[in-house]
Scaffold this motif. Structure first.
Motif, PDB file in Angstrom:
ATOM      1  N   SER A 104       0.312   6.791   3.804  1.00 54.74           N
ATOM      2  CA  SER A 104      -0.712   7.844   4.017  1.00 54.74           C
ATOM      3  C   SER A 104       0.239   8.962   4.809  1.00 54.74           C
ATOM      4  O   SER A 104       0.469   8.713   5.892  1.00 54.74           O
ATOM      5  CB  SER A 104      -1.675   7.639   4.582  1.00 54.74           C
ATOM      6  OG  SER A 104      -2.520   6.681   3.842  1.00 54.74           O
ATOM      7  N   VAL A 144       0.900  -1.074  -0.077  1.00 56.31           N
ATOM      8  CA  VAL A 144       0.028   0.015  -0.017  1.00 56.31           C
ATOM      9  C   VAL A 144       1.031   1.239   0.068  1.00 56.31           C
ATOM     10  O   VAL A 144       2.131   1.158   0.697  1.00 56.31           O
ATOM     11  CB  VAL A 144      -0.732   0.157   1.175  1.00 56.31           C
ATOM     12  CG1 VAL A 144      -2.105  -1.164   1.308  1.00 56.31           C
ATOM     13  CG2 VAL A 144      -0.210   0.145   2.467  1.00 56.31           C
ATOM     14  N   CYS A 145       0.308   2.454  -0.772  1.00 55.28           N
ATOM     15  CA  CYS A 145       1.179   3.584  -0.519  1.00 55.28           C
ATOM     16  C   CYS A 145       0.975   3.957   0.864  1.00 55.28           C
ATOM     17  O   CYS A 145      -0.054   4.265   1.270  1.00 55.28           O
ATOM     18  CB  CYS A 145       0.622   4.670  -1.476  1.00 55.28           C
ATOM     19  SG  CYS A 145       1.108   4.221  -3.487  1.00 55.28           S
ATOM     20  N   ARG A 188      -5.817   3.786   7.409  1.00 56.64           N
ATOM     21  CA  ARG A 188      -4.751   4.709   7.057  1.00 56.64           C
ATOM     22  C   ARG A 188      -3.455   4.393   7.887  1.00 56.64           C
ATOM     23  O   ARG A 188      -3.037   5.281   8.616  1.00 56.64           O
ATOM     24  CB  ARG A 188      -5.290   6.207   7.231  1.00 56.64           C
ATOM     25  CG  ARG A 188      -6.538   6.198   6.513  1.00 56.64           C
ATOM     26  CD  ARG A 188      -6.961   7.678   6.279  1.00 56.64           C
ATOM     27  NE  ARG A 188      -6.211   8.390   5.479  1.00 56.64           N
ATOM     28  CZ  ARG A 188      -6.338   9.899   5.155  1.00 56.64           C
ATOM     29  NH1 ARG A 188      -7.192  10.749   5.647  1.00 56.64           N
ATOM     30  NH2 ARG A 188      -5.553  10.359   4.222  1.00 56.64           N
ATOM     31  N   THR A 232       3.188  -5.261   3.325  1.00 49.83           N
ATOM     32  CA  THR A 232       2.165  -4.130   2.858  1.00 49.83           C
ATOM     33  C   THR A 232       3.148  -2.796   2.357  1.00 49.83           C
ATOM     34  O   THR A 232       2.504  -1.782   1.963  1.00 49.83           O
ATOM     35  CB  THR A 232       1.623  -3.594   4.301  1.00 49.83           C
ATOM     36  OG1 THR A 232       2.393  -3.247   5.171  1.00 49.83           O
ATOM     37  CG2 THR A 232       0.503  -4.644   4.680  1.00 49.83           C
ATOM     38  N   THR A 270      -4.487  -5.876   3.477  1.00 49.99           N
ATOM     39  CA  THR A 270      -4.346  -4.829   2.716  1.00 49.99           C
ATOM     40  C   THR A 270      -5.671  -3.656   2.748  1.00 49.99           C
ATOM     41  O   THR A 270      -5.412  -2.388   2.797  1.00 49.99           O
ATOM     42  CB  THR A 270      -4.112  -4.955   1.229  1.00 49.99           C
ATOM     43  OG1 THR A 270      -2.899  -5.595   1.003  1.00 49.99           O
ATOM     44  CG2 THR A 270      -3.926  -3.910   0.475  1.00 49.99           C
ATOM     45  N   HIS A 271      -6.777  -4.059   2.669  1.00 47.52           N
ATOM     46  CA  HIS A 271      -7.971  -3.411   2.816  1.00 47.52           C
ATOM     47  C   HIS A 271      -8.055  -2.724   4.011  1.00 47.52           C
ATOM     48  O   HIS A 271      -8.154  -1.472   4.251  1.00 47.52           O
ATOM     49  CB  HIS A 271      -9.110  -4.379   2.585  1.00 47.52           C
ATOM     50  CG  HIS A 271     -10.546  -3.710   2.936  1.00 47.52           C
ATOM     51  ND1 HIS A 271     -10.989  -2.675   2.325  1.00 47.52           N
ATOM     52  CD2 HIS A 271     -11.207  -3.692   3.940  1.00 47.52           C
ATOM     53  CE1 HIS A 271     -12.260  -2.232   2.847  1.00 47.52           C
ATOM     54  NE2 HIS A 271     -12.336  -2.811   3.953  1.00 47.52           N
ATOM     55  N   THR A 283      -5.563  -2.157   6.265  1.00 46.68           N
ATOM     56  CA  THR A 283      -4.327  -1.121   6.535  1.00 46.68           C
ATOM     57  C   THR A 283      -5.140   0.182   5.889  1.00 46.68           C
ATOM     58  O   THR A 283      -4.717   1.232   6.202  1.00 46.68           O
ATOM     59  CB  THR A 283      -3.398  -1.758   5.749  1.00 46.68           C
ATOM     60  OG1 THR A 283      -2.736  -3.047   6.179  1.00 46.68           O
ATOM     61  CG2 THR A 283      -2.219  -0.703   5.831  1.00 46.68           C
ATOM     62  N   ARG A 284      -5.552   0.211   4.650  1.00 44.03           N
ATOM     63  CA  ARG A 284      -5.989   1.504   4.029  1.00 44.03           C
ATOM     64  C   ARG A 284      -7.136   1.813   4.728  1.00 44.03           C
ATOM     65  O   ARG A 284      -6.930   3.317   4.765  1.00 44.03           O
ATOM     66  CB  ARG A 284      -6.427   1.040   2.422  1.00 44.03           C
ATOM     67  CG  ARG A 284      -5.049   0.931   1.328  1.00 44.03           C
ATOM     68  CD  ARG A 284      -5.873   0.361   0.227  1.00 44.03           C
ATOM     69  NE  ARG A 284      -4.363   0.138  -0.832  1.00 44.03           N
ATOM     70  CZ  ARG A 284      -4.386  -0.780  -1.721  1.00 44.03           C
ATOM     71  NH1 ARG A 284      -5.657  -1.628  -1.946  1.00 44.03           N
ATOM     72  NH2 ARG A 284      -3.551  -0.770  -2.424  1.00 44.03           N
ATOM     73  N   HIS A 285      -8.022   1.307   5.039  1.00 45.26           N
ATOM     74  CA  HIS A 285      -9.092   1.771   5.947  1.00 45.26           C
ATOM     75  C   HIS A 285      -8.728   2.425   7.110  1.00 45.26           C
ATOM     76  O   HIS A 285      -9.413   3.534   7.095  1.00 45.26           O
ATOM     77  CB  HIS A 285     -10.301   0.432   6.345  1.00 45.26           C
ATOM     78  CG  HIS A 285     -11.248   0.891   6.959  1.00 45.26           C
ATOM     79  ND1 HIS A 285     -12.459   1.443   6.720  1.00 45.26           N
ATOM     80  CD2 HIS A 285     -11.474   0.898   8.562  1.00 45.26           C
ATOM     81  CE1 HIS A 285     -13.326   1.832   7.386  1.00 45.26           C
ATOM     82  NE2 HIS A 285     -12.554   1.419   8.901  1.00 45.26           N
TER      83      HIS A 285
END
Length: 819
Positions: free
Chosen positions: A671, A668-669, A740, A764, A733-734, A736-738
């Motif tokens: 944040s 993931v990029c 942030r 990640t 991954t989901h 982690t993004r959720h």
């Protein structure tokens, strides 16, 4: 379609209404027990559960029963603390209604619902809403099944899972009565065997050859040739009949009349013969073993018994290794399984809701009362269920004979699509005629009185598929060790797992052909009996954490090794029980100081047995050292755990075999948030560093922390810690993004044998910080985005880890690295 849905709803309510009869004991927050199951067992009503009270009493208008919970329940002790021996299983007459449970010293009684009591209206509404929700989830599979597209068996399995109607994963108690020597059955008069024939000449030849060679009672066979489209069938059959003299009658149909018509003609011919011996229906795809006929017809000597069905690889509720799903056998395996079946004890045979017509013995007396099958079922399927329900309504019983195994090649007379259509029509008809039948079958499946013989035959089959058959000793706690175990099982043709840490000492699981069958016992000799037919086994220690007496595990596992058979022993280093009772190697102050010396005085490296006896470290290491010495390989999964085992057992046959990460999260990029969010992956307890997180979060209330997993309830986390709960590796991954998340910490304070979550966090593409010890420290030191902190001095470790996080944040990964 509405009727089918109604039948499905009846089945749904039969399963799930029972699950809603669990009763909590004590008010919320002060729970002192739970009645987990209330079910019928013969003429008794059984209550299963736990209570941390010593004197309990059940009362009802006609009687009462006092009891003390005394069954070990380490699972309850782990969740609620306190004593281990708090489980109970108590029986009262099934007629006991208005049942109340009372605790000594407490005037308040708890009402226990009876299985036949209607559910409260609110519970019924919840059940209906749940049914609609689950049906919507099953819609794609229901559509595929209705239209005939795709694999019908897979559609049925998907529907069952969506509606949570698949078999329960809890194990049934092993019944020692099945595993004792058998006596010969009664021998009836001459037996009439009816064999409908339609095409499938190779099967016809094999079937009749086996009848001729393997029948151990006088017999007369009625072959009904039902207008086969294969021109070779009828001439061959005539020639065979001519060679049999007067012990075979041949009936030939000018046109195909279907299975029901063929059976009815055979039954009429049997009735016209002298004598009143039993009748056996035999499909041409049923391959009977030696001495089959006496075992199948023997139980009919009881005048109340109307039919008898053997065990088989494809016989619905009489199937091996699991109910309701066929299993193809290789050449000779059916005879191997029958030799095991022959050795089972002829204890009281279990009643069935229906017989299975592929090989079914029928009493002449009950045939006189219901003499034919209903022609409404056309070419076949469902007709024997209909006959059995009619007989059952008159008082007749249907039994299974587990002492006979008959291979069923299955479904050769009709094409697959035709068979699905026939089954669907027959099922709808049965549901209309007998609306309680599906629920009866589900209740029978839930109790599964054939659990022990089914497991015995399944293990014998597993021994044919896997040589040697792997037998793992494992825990019941999940986690990385369980992921690794499931990966090994997936690579094997078959496997057996002995689990510890449950209500009973041993839970035995058979994994075979994508199916799992379970049973439980406290008697290790029954496990030996089950493994006796297997030619060769490999006994593999995987993990014993959670067992009530772990010092005895090495001797228990080695006692399953049979002399002269070439059995193997192996170990997997998922814990450090071979070195110390402290399986994490942590001392009394939660500090890791390396491999303890045999004269170590730290109380964390001694333990007590259930009888109170103290086990010092030398005694512990002697017991576990015997298992290490007997192992042809001791597999470690990280260089760190290999070095630790080498220090304790320099002569062990150690192998390094790192785990493969089956589901690796996508990068993931990062944040770039003004306020960092720190993630912790995995479930946390003390050895996993829950207190490290707690202290770090308390010291930095302005920083957000998110645990993707659970946290031991003993640790009260401050408000800046979000606990996500259960997760699947594929969703990392989901989430982690959720949330942030900008970086991870691994606060574990013990030298892990392998750390799945460390590798998953690194995948990640975000910075990961942890302590410099064990497999987790090695993984971080080898990774570009990994950062390690010395664990000692322990008092300042949380703050030093947080400072390392700040340093890692000042050098965040680039988008290119993270992408």
């Amino acid at each position: 379609m509405l009727r089918r849905l109604h039948a499905l709803y009846l089945r749904y309510t039969a399963v799930h209404s029972d699950r809603r009869r669990s009763v909590a004991l004590g008010p919320l927050g002060r729970r002192w027990g739970q009645v987990e199951q209330v079910f019928r067992d013969g003429d008794q009503l059984k209550l299963v559960g736990w209570a941390d009270r010593t004197e309990l009493r059940l009362s009802w208008p006609d009687g009462e029963a006092a009891f003390t919970p005394d069954i070990p329940r380490p699972d309850v002790a782990r969740r609620h603390g306190g004593a281990v021996n708090v489980g109970f299983e108590v029986g009262v007459p099934y007629t006991a209604r208005a049942l109340r449970l009372l605790c000594a010293g407490d005037a308040r009684a708890v009402t226990i619902p009876h299985p036949e009591d209607p559910l409260p209206r609110a519970a019924n509404r919840r059940l209906q809403r749940a049914f609609l929700r689950d049906v919507l989830r099953a819609c794609p599979a229901l559509a595929g099944y209705a239209t005939g597209l795709g694999d019908p068996a897979q559609h049925r399995l998907t529907i069952k899972r969506a509606l949570r109607l698949d078999l329960p994963q809890t194990g049934h108690p092993l019944d020692a009565g099945w595993l004792r020597p058998a006596s010969p059955p009664a021998r009836p008069a001459i037996v009439t065997i009816i064999v409908p024939v339609f095409n499938a000449l190779d099967l016809v030849k094999a079937c009749l050859d086996r009848v001729e060679r393997h029948s151990d009672l006088p017999w007369h066979l009625i072959a009904v040739e039902d207008g086969s489209t294969d021109p070779a069938v009828r001439p061959w059959l005539r020639t065979w009949v001519d060679g049999q003299g007067d012990r075979v009658t041949l009936i030939e149909h000018a046109e195909n009349e279907g299975f029901v018509g063929s059976v009815n003609d055979g039954l009429a011919a049997a009735k016209a013969r002298p004598g009143d011996g039993p009748v056996v229906l035999l499909n041409t795809d049923a391959m009977v073993p030696e001495n089959w006929l006496s075992r199948l017809t023997g139980p009919l000597s009881d005048p109340g018994v109307a039919s008898v069905t053997p065990m088989s690889n494809a016989a619905e509720i009489c199937s091996v290794p699991a109910i309701g799903r066929g299993c193809a056998l290789r050449n000779g395996e059916g005879d191997v399984l029958d030799r095991v079946a022959r050795g089972l004890s002829p204890i009281a045979l279990p009643d069935l809701p229906t017989g299975i017509g592929f090989c079914m013995a029928m009493s002449a007396a009950w045939l006189a009362r219901v003499p034919t099958f209903d022609r409404a079922f056309g070419r076949g399927y469902g007709e024997e269920v209909d006959w059995c329900q009619k007989v059952r309504a008159l008082g007749g019983r249907h039994l299974c004979q587990p002492r006979l195994f008959v291979e069923h090649v299955g479904g050769q007379s009709f094409g697959a699509a035709d068979k699905v259509l026939q089954l669907r029509r027959a099922g709808a008809q049965i549901s209309r005629r007998y609306p309680d039948y599906d629920a009866d079958v589900q209740r029978w499946i839930a109790g599964d009185p054939l659990s022990t013989p089914r497991l015995a035959l399944g293990i014998a089959l597993a021994g044919q598929w896997a040589r040697p058959l792997p037998v793992f000793l494992a825990h019941s706690l999940g986690g990385g060790a369980e992921h690794a175990l499931q990966a090994e099982i997936a690579q094997a043709p078959a496997a057996v797992v002995l689990r510890v840490g449950g209500a009973r000492r041993w839970r035995i699981e058979l994994h075979l052909d994508g199916q799992r069958h379970c049973a439980e016992t406290d008697d290790l000799t029954l496990i030996r009996d089950l493994l006796a037919p297997v030619d060769r086994v490999e006994l593999i220690y995987s993990c014993g954490v959670g067992d009530r007496d772990p010092v005895s595990l090495p001797d228990a596992l080695l006692s399953l090794r049979r002399g002269g058979r070439g059995d193997l022993v192996a170990m997997r280093v998922h814990d450090y029980f071979p070195i110390s009772p402290s399986y994490t190697l942590l001392g009394a102050n939660d500090l890791y100081k390396g491999v303890p010396a045999l004269d170590e005085s730290d109380p964390a490296h001694t333990t007590r047995r259930p009888d109170g006896g103290v086990v010092a470290l030398p005694q512990w290491c002697a017991a576990w050292g015997a298992l290490v010495e007997a192992s042809h390989e001791v597999v470690a999964f990280s260089p760190s755990s290999l070095r630790i085992m080498q220090a304790a057992y320099p002569d062990a046959r150690l192998r390094l075999r790192p785990h493969r990460i089956a589901t690796r999260p996508a990068p993931v990029c990062p944040s770039h948030l003004p306020q960092q969010c720190i993630g912790i992956l995995g479930h946390l307890n003390r050895q996993k560093g829950a207190h490290v997180l707690q202290r770090m979060a308390e010291a930095h209330p302005d920083v957000a922390f998110v645990v993707i997993g659970h946290v031991d309830s003993h640790f009260a986390m401050p408000r800046n810690v979000t606990i996500h709960g259960e997760y699947a590796p594929g969703d990392i991954t989901h989430w982690t993004r959720h949330y942030r998340i900008t970086q991870w910490i691994m606060p574990s304070i013990w030298p892990e044998t392998f750390s799945f979550v460390t590798h998953e966090a690194l995948a990640t593409g975000l910075p990961v910080t942890g302590f410099a010890l064990g497999a987790q420290g090695e993984a971080l030191e080898e990774a570009a985005l990994g950062h390690t902190v010395p664990l000692h001095p322990f008092g300042t470790a949380p703050e030093r880890m947080f400072n390392a996080l700040l340093r890692a944040r000042s050098h965040p990964p680039t988008a290119e690295v993270a992408a």
